[in-house]
Design a protein around this motif. Structure first.
Motif, mmCIF file in Angstrom:
data_model
loop_
_atom_site.group_PDB
_atom_site.id
_atom_site.type_symbol
_atom_site.label_atom_id
_atom_site.label_comp_id
_atom_site.label_asym_id
_atom_site.label_seq_id
_atom_site.Cartn_x
_atom_site.Cartn_y
_atom_site.Cartn_z
ATOM 1 N N GLN A 14 0.956 -1.146 -0.009
ATOM 2 C CA GLN A 14 0.005 -0.175 0.125
ATOM 3 C C GLN A 14 1.022 1.311 -0.056
ATOM 4 O O GLN A 14 0.324 2.267 -0.592
ATOM 5 C CB GLN A 14 -0.819 0.011 1.244
ATOM 6 N N ASN A 15 2.035 1.082 0.660
ATOM 7 C CA ASN A 15 2.858 2.504 0.621
ATOM 8 C C ASN A 15 4.094 2.161 -0.483
ATOM 9 O O ASN A 15 5.091 3.140 -0.352
ATOM 10 C CB ASN A 15 3.465 2.574 1.975
ATOM 11 N N ALA A 16 3.929 1.395 -1.356
ATOM 12 C CA ALA A 16 4.967 1.174 -2.499
ATOM 13 C C ALA A 16 6.320 0.947 -1.913
ATOM 14 O O ALA A 16 7.163 1.808 -2.436
ATOM 15 C CB ALA A 16 4.395 2.240 -3.470
ATOM 16 N N GLY A 17 6.393 0.184 -0.837
ATOM 17 C CA GLY A 17 7.722 0.229 -0.114
ATOM 18 C C GLY A 17 8.669 -0.593 -1.049
ATOM 19 O O GLY A 17 8.565 -1.381 -1.939
ATOM 20 N N ILE A 18 9.956 0.000 -0.994
ATOM 21 C CA ILE A 18 11.171 -0.571 -1.642
ATOM 22 C C ILE A 18 12.265 -0.635 -0.720
ATOM 23 O O ILE A 18 12.731 0.326 -0.057
ATOM 24 C CB ILE A 18 11.583 0.316 -2.877
ATOM 25 N N ARG A 19 12.958 -1.986 -0.505
ATOM 26 C CA ARG A 19 14.026 -2.174 0.429
ATOM 27 C C ARG A 19 15.058 -2.732 -0.408
ATOM 28 O O ARG A 19 14.731 -3.489 -1.335
ATOM 29 C CB ARG A 19 13.726 -2.850 1.757
ATOM 30 N N HIS A 20 16.311 -2.583 -0.234
ATOM 31 C CA HIS A 20 17.384 -3.205 -0.678
ATOM 32 C C HIS A 20 18.601 -3.319 0.297
ATOM 33 O O HIS A 20 18.438 -2.563 1.085
ATOM 34 C CB HIS A 20 17.764 -2.320 -2.089
ATOM 35 N N GLY A 21 19.630 -4.377 -0.061
ATOM 36 C CA GLY A 21 20.511 -4.383 0.993
ATOM 37 C C GLY A 21 21.533 -5.905 0.447
ATOM 38 O O GLY A 21 21.251 -6.215 -0.691
#
Length: 171
Positions: A14-21
Motif C-alpha cells: 500500500q505504501n509502495a515500499g522498496i528495500r534493498h541491501g
C-alpha cells in the motif's frame, strides 16, 4: 549476523515500499548444508506493488554468487544467482489454496510480520538444482583421473571397443 528486515507485506504494498541491501551468505543458515563454504553475499531488492489484476504482491530480485558442492567431484562450484520473481500476497489460507491451483502464479501468505531474509533464503533454496555439478569436462577430479589413466601420454584409441574387435579376430 545482519539486521533482520521484518515487514507487514500488505502495508508495504500500500505504501509502495522498496528495500534493498546485502546479505552475507553466512547469515543464510538453512542454506549452509548445500554450500561448499560460507563466502560471499547476496544483493537484494524487494518492492511492493500491485499486479495487472490490482492484487498486492512483492517483486523480489536477488543477485550474487555462492559456492556449492559439485555432486560429481565434490569440489567448489561457483553458482551465480540471478533471481527475479513476483510473489502474489494471499490474505488467508483459502485464498492461498485457490492461487496454488494455478502453476503459473507464485503466492505466499501475507503474514503481518514477514521476515524478508527468510523469504529470500526460501527463494534461493527453491531455485537451486537438485544435483549441482560442473559442466561436462570441468570437474577437477575427472581431469586428474584421465591424466593418471594415461600417464605416458599415449594416444588412446578413438573407439574403446577396438581392442575387443582385435581380440575377437585373433581367436
Amino acid at each position: 549476523m545482519s539486521v533482520r528486515l521484518i515487514i507487514d507485506p500488505i502495508d508495504f504494498v500500500q505504501n509502495a515500499g522498496i528495500r534493498h541491501g546485502r546479505i552475507p551468505v553466512i547469515d543464510l543458515v538453512r542454506l549452509h548444508d548445500l554450500l561448499f563454504d560460507k563466502e560471499g553475499e547476496l544483493i537484494y531488492q524487494i518492492s511492493g506493488r500491485l499486479d495487472k489484476n490490482a492484487k498486492p504482491g512483492l517483486q523480489l530480485e536477488v543477485k550474487g554468487k555462492i559456492h556449492l558442492n559439485c555432486q560429481r567431484c565434490l569440489e567448489k562450484l561457483v553458482y551465480e544467482i540471478d533471481l527475479k520473481t513476483f510473489l502474489l500476497l494471499a490474505k488467508n489460507e483459502v485464498e492461498l489454496q485457490q492461487v496454488d491451483e494455478d502453476d503459473t502464479i507464485d503466492a505466499i501468505l501475507a503474514t503481518p510480520e514477514l521476515d524478508v531474509i527468510n523469504l529470500i533464503e526460501d527463494e534461493v533454496i527453491l531455485g537451486l538444482s537438485i544435483s549441482s555439478r560442473h559442466a561436462d569436462g570441468e570437474c577437477n577430479s575427472l581431469k586428474l583421473k584421465s591424466a593418471t589413466d594415461n600417464p605416458a601420454g599415449k594416444k588412446q584409441s578413438a573407439n574403446p571397443f577396438a581392442v575387443l574387435a582385435t581380440l575377437k579376430k585373433t581367436h
